[in-house]
Write a protein that holds these residues in place. Sequence first.
Motif, PDB file in Angstrom:
ATOM      1  N   THR A  79       1.283  -1.799  -0.108  1.00 60.92           N
ATOM      2  CA  THR A  79      -0.441  -0.026  -0.028  1.00 60.92           C
ATOM      3  C   THR A  79       1.096   1.295  -0.015  1.00 60.92           C
ATOM      4  N   SER A  80       2.295   0.921   0.590  1.00 63.93           N
ATOM      5  CA  SER A  80       3.257   2.614  -0.125  1.00 63.93           C
ATOM      6  C   SER A  80       4.188   2.392  -0.922  1.00 63.93           C
ATOM      7  N   GLU A  81       5.147   1.813  -0.953  1.00 62.87           N
ATOM      8  CA  GLU A  81       6.504   1.818  -1.862  1.00 62.87           C
ATOM      9  C   GLU A  81       5.543   1.249  -3.319  1.00 62.87           C
ATOM     10  N   GLU A  82       4.647   0.045  -3.538  1.00 64.82           N
ATOM     11  CA  GLU A  82       4.403  -0.214  -4.533  1.00 64.82           C
ATOM     12  C   GLU A  82       3.305   0.320  -4.927  1.00 64.82           C
ATOM     13  N   ASN A  83       2.492   0.385  -4.223  1.00 62.66           N
ATOM     14  CA  ASN A  83       1.198   1.411  -5.592  1.00 62.66           C
ATOM     15  C   ASN A  83       1.993   3.138  -5.524  1.00 62.66           C
ATOM     16  N   THR A  84       2.611   3.195  -4.806  1.00 60.78           N
ATOM     17  CA  THR A  84       3.742   4.747  -4.990  1.00 60.78           C
ATOM     18  C   THR A  84       4.229   4.484  -6.838  1.00 60.78           C
ATOM     19  N   TYR A  85       4.369   2.935  -6.754  1.00 59.64           N
ATOM     20  CA  TYR A  85       5.687   2.588  -7.824  1.00 59.64           C
ATOM     21  C   TYR A  85       4.728   2.543  -9.292  1.00 59.64           C
ATOM     22  N   PHE A  86       3.809   2.005  -8.911  1.00 56.78           N
ATOM     23  CA  PHE A  86       2.518   1.685  -9.513  1.00 56.78           C
ATOM     24  C   PHE A  86       2.213   3.699 -10.584  1.00 56.78           C
ATOM     25  N   GLN A  87       1.693   4.133 -10.037  1.00 57.88           N
ATOM     26  CA  GLN A  87       1.152   5.304 -10.327  1.00 57.88           C
ATOM     27  C   GLN A  87       1.933   6.583 -10.828  1.00 57.88           C
ATOM     28  N   ARG A  88       2.916   6.507 -10.791  1.00 55.40           N
ATOM     29  CA  ARG A  88       5.228   6.768 -11.406  1.00 55.40           C
ATOM     30  C   ARG A  88       4.788   5.813 -12.778  1.00 55.40           C
TER      31      ARG A  88
END
Length: 227
Positions: A79-88
Amino acid sequence: MTFSEWLRERSEPAWTKVVEHRFVDELFAGCVPAERMRSYLVQDYQFVDGFLALLGAAVARADRYTSRLAVAGSIGVVTSEENTYFQRAFDELDVPESDRTAPVLDPATAEFRELMADTTDKGSYADVLTVLLVAEWTYLDWASRAPDSPPPNFVHAEWIALHANPEFRHWVDWLRAEVDRIGEGLDERERARCLRLFQHATRCELDFFDAHGPVPPDVRGDGPDEG
Ligand SMILES: Cc1ncc(CN)c(N)n1
């Protein structure tokens, strides 16, 4: 042989086909074309949605507090690093809003989501762990083959790095040990059920990579038999 080793061994040759998939080799070389990387990540975001629900089922069904804590730690990463990666990555690849939230699902994505939803709804703790283990262990295994130098594009490089790091290895080691611990208390019928789930999930991983190519030369028609 441990229970987890037995499950993996009985899931060959599909397991090795996932780990050594051509998509992974292209990823390491940084040459997955943008269009295919986009569709892979759009579909994978839908996978992650079902996967997060499955992690929630593991928290709910675990038989002890320390196990709930370990799974909750992984939820933190998703819910943090991985989700941010998807958004970027979606921004970089110009993914429209509709494809971020409600894309048309590939058959491979739909089948994987169905397997995870069924297991979330009806599976035992052993069943839930089994499907989680396939999803994480296959990714650790392919990422462990990564060359020392990362590809230049962050979309490729960070997807590898998310699965090739000591914390992820630690999480997969924990999942394996947990499956082995819970496996000791299962009867033959329950173990057979775990094997069926493990094999089904491994097949889903292979279909997922196959859906994003590249198309093998013999299928494309430029194999040795073609004029
Ligand atoms: C299809 C698939 N399988 C596994 C993972 C790793 N959690 C993933 N992101 N996507």
